[in-house]
Write a protein that holds these residues in place. Sequence first.
Motif, PDB file in Angstrom:
ATOM      1  N   TYR A  13      22.671  -7.343 -15.911  1.00 22.00           N
ATOM      2  CA  TYR A  13      21.525  -7.148 -15.061  1.00 22.00           C
ATOM      3  C   TYR A  13      21.855  -7.919 -13.802  1.00 22.00           C
ATOM      4  O   TYR A  13      21.515  -7.035 -12.691  1.00 22.00           O
ATOM      5  N   GLY A  52       9.154 -13.702 -14.498  1.00 21.27           N
ATOM      6  CA  GLY A  52      10.162 -12.289 -14.799  1.00 21.27           C
ATOM      7  C   GLY A  52      11.381 -12.669 -14.017  1.00 21.27           C
ATOM      8  O   GLY A  52      11.866 -11.735 -13.442  1.00 21.27           O
ATOM      9  N   ASN A  58      18.633 -12.756  -8.391  1.00 18.88           N
ATOM     10  CA  ASN A  58      17.557 -12.449  -7.281  1.00 18.88           C
ATOM     11  C   ASN A  58      16.666 -13.393  -7.174  1.00 18.88           C
ATOM     12  O   ASN A  58      16.086 -13.962  -6.035  1.00 18.88           O
ATOM     13  N   ASP A  84      10.990 -16.395 -17.787  1.00 19.33           N
ATOM     14  CA  ASP A  84      11.126 -15.032 -18.344  1.00 19.33           C
ATOM     15  C   ASP A  84      10.567 -15.157 -20.018  1.00 19.33           C
ATOM     16  O   ASP A  84      10.551 -16.226 -20.435  1.00 19.33           O
ATOM     17  N   SER A 118       5.933 -15.482 -22.003  1.00 22.49           N
ATOM     18  CA  SER A 118       5.342 -14.306 -21.657  1.00 22.49           C
ATOM     19  C   SER A 118       4.110 -14.478 -20.099  1.00 22.49           C
ATOM     20  O   SER A 118       3.568 -15.492 -20.224  1.00 22.49           O
ATOM     21  N   MET A 119       4.724 -13.900 -19.174  1.00 25.90           N
ATOM     22  CA  MET A 119       3.966 -14.160 -17.927  1.00 25.90           C
ATOM     23  C   MET A 119       2.550 -14.026 -18.068  1.00 25.90           C
ATOM     24  O   MET A 119       1.561 -14.356 -17.212  1.00 25.90           O
ATOM     25  N   PHE A 135       8.520 -10.331  -9.345  1.00 21.82           N
ATOM     26  CA  PHE A 135       9.086  -9.198  -8.621  1.00 21.82           C
ATOM     27  C   PHE A 135       9.784  -8.230  -9.615  1.00 21.82           C
ATOM     28  O   PHE A 135      10.454  -9.001 -10.477  1.00 21.82           O
ATOM     29  N   ASN A 136       9.244  -6.905  -9.540  1.00 18.34           N
ATOM     30  CA  ASN A 136       9.742  -5.899 -10.029  1.00 18.34           C
ATOM     31  C   ASN A 136       9.900  -5.974 -11.755  1.00 18.34           C
ATOM     32  O   ASN A 136      10.611  -5.722 -12.333  1.00 18.34           O
TER      33      ASN A 136
HETATM   34  C1  LIG Z   1      13.427  -5.551 -13.789  1.00 19.47           C
HETATM   35  S1  LIG Z   1      13.398  -7.288 -14.071  1.00 19.47           S
HETATM   36  C2  LIG Z   1      13.176  -8.165 -12.651  1.00 19.47           C
HETATM   37  C3  LIG Z   1      13.910  -9.251 -12.322  1.00 19.47           C
HETATM   38  C4  LIG Z   1      13.755 -10.007 -11.138  1.00 19.47           C
HETATM   39  N1  LIG Z   1      12.529 -10.483 -10.734  1.00 19.47           N
HETATM   40  C5  LIG Z   1      14.331  -9.118 -10.069  1.00 19.47           C
HETATM   41  O1  LIG Z   1      13.503  -8.572  -9.412  1.00 19.47           O
HETATM   42  O2  LIG Z   1      15.569  -8.733 -10.078  1.00 19.47           O
HETATM   43  C6  LIG Z   1      12.270  -7.372 -15.362  1.00 19.47           C
HETATM   44  C7  LIG Z   1      11.965  -8.616 -15.690  1.00 19.47           C
HETATM   45  O3  LIG Z   1      10.764  -9.021 -16.464  1.00 19.47           O
HETATM   46  C8  LIG Z   1      11.005  -9.571 -17.415  1.00 19.47           C
HETATM   47  N2  LIG Z   1       9.360  -9.412 -18.329  1.00 19.47           N
HETATM   48  C9  LIG Z   1       9.236  -8.382 -19.258  1.00 19.47           C
HETATM   49  N3  LIG Z   1       7.910  -8.535 -19.668  1.00 19.47           N
HETATM   50  C10 LIG Z   1       7.742  -9.984 -19.380  1.00 19.47           C
HETATM   51  C11 LIG Z   1       6.713 -10.667 -19.678  1.00 19.47           C
HETATM   52  N4  LIG Z   1       5.900 -10.289 -20.514  1.00 19.47           N
HETATM   53  N5  LIG Z   1       6.674 -11.930 -19.339  1.00 19.47           N
HETATM   54  C12 LIG Z   1       7.778 -12.519 -18.558  1.00 19.47           C
HETATM   55  N6  LIG Z   1       8.763 -11.874 -18.204  1.00 19.47           N
HETATM   56  C13 LIG Z   1       8.625 -10.283 -18.667  1.00 19.47           C
HETATM   57  C14 LIG Z   1      12.010  -8.810 -18.321  1.00 19.47           C
HETATM   58  O4  LIG Z   1      12.571  -9.802 -19.407  1.00 19.47           O
HETATM   59  C15 LIG Z   1      12.869  -9.012 -16.969  1.00 19.47           C
HETATM   60  O5  LIG Z   1      13.703  -9.948 -17.065  1.00 19.47           O
END
Ligand SMILES: C[S@@+](CC[C@H](N)C(=O)[O-])C[C@H]1O[C@@H](n2cnc3c(N)ncnc32)[C@H](O)[C@@H]1O
Length: 354
Positions: A13, A52, A58, A84, A118-119, A135-136
């Motif tokens: 990633y 996340g 990042n 995360d 979980s967020m 973010f994202n």
């Molecule tokens: C596309 S990545 C973005 C990572 C970073 N914030 C960036 O912008 O590069 C999405 C992240 O959200 C996390 N994620 C998905 N569902 C989540 C949840 N319910 N709680 C916390 N994190 C979560 C995933 O594990 C992943 O690491």
Amino acid sequence: MPVTTGMVGQGFYNRNSAPQMAAIEHVLPWLDEAVAVLPLGGAAPIGLADFGCSEGRNSIALMQRLVPALRRRTPRDIMTVHSDLPTNDFSALFRDLRPEGRSVFAAADVSSCAVAGSMFDRLLPRGSVHLAMTFNAIGFLSRKPVDRLPGYILPNGPSRVRGVGEVTAEERAAFADQAREDIRAFLAARAAELVPGGQLLLQVFGADGALRTCDGIYDVLNDAVLALVAEGRISRATYERYYQPVYFRTLDEITEAVETADIPFRIERGESYESPVPFNTDFARTGDLAAYARDYTNFFRAFTEAVLRIALADHPEAEALVADTYARAERLLREAPERYPFRYIALAVRMTRT
Ligand SMILES: C[S@@+](CC[C@H](N)C(=O)[O-])C[C@H]1O[C@@H](n2cnc3c(N)ncnc32)[C@H](O)[C@@H]1O
């Protein structure tokens, strides 16, 4: 149970998330604005929390912007929190937070921690956070609102360019409702953790009018999976059960979710914007189609593979099927790139905890 185990780990990633960083860069000035209005009374450490964070590259980069900005306002101790899912690969984050055994922020009064959860749940002590961010990430839904999505692999449906597949209005509404509930659950959790006057920056991939970040990536993934269905390697029933539980919102959907709920947040500013995509820019400059197809595929593999793996888990050839799906997607991109144009639309909202 969360709908994904997270991104592809072991540095994959981190290596394939330059488009996400480009989208974050657009809102870095918003973080400066947030720092300028943070309430800094009291003696407890200043909490900066990123939800996340994935493998952390990042997440650390944006904290490196925040820490000196905050230092100009206060000598208080700072705590950076990187959060995360429990199944996320945190190894690179831990290593990169302390390169050569010292804090990456090069200051003894800045501490860092990782928090798994979980967020959409409360994760941190009451009143311990001054600036919360995501973010994202918040497009990944907290749960799957329907068991099957037989006509396509994403709730937003296929692009107009490709047009292969279908999601009914009723199916789509179930996801829009879930996405609305998720925003509210996220804000309810953050409301407890943030100090009054604390700031929240919510940034995520999304859609704006005709432009949608899902277009291209899920079309080529859908076509690749369907190619394996046509070859009899994946059953039609498996295809109909498999979908990526991610929803691409519009800015209006976010503001409506905030403004129509009884949650203590005031929206300060919101924007939808298009962010440059490094593999598109490189392709336009070099014309190197093979590199474009590889970088494009690795980009979406990093955030879709875990869910595909879960969908194929019972299959004896799961490992080979996952590898072959992405190899096929890369080939489709090389053969017909015009079918899968990709643009990055992001949404950002800055809020104050009232
Ligand atoms: C596309 S990545 C973005 C990572 C970073 N914030 C960036 O912008 O590069 C999405 C992240 O959200 C996390 N994620 C998905 N569902 C989540 C949840 N319910 N709680 C916390 N994190 C979560 C995933 O594990 C992943 O690491």
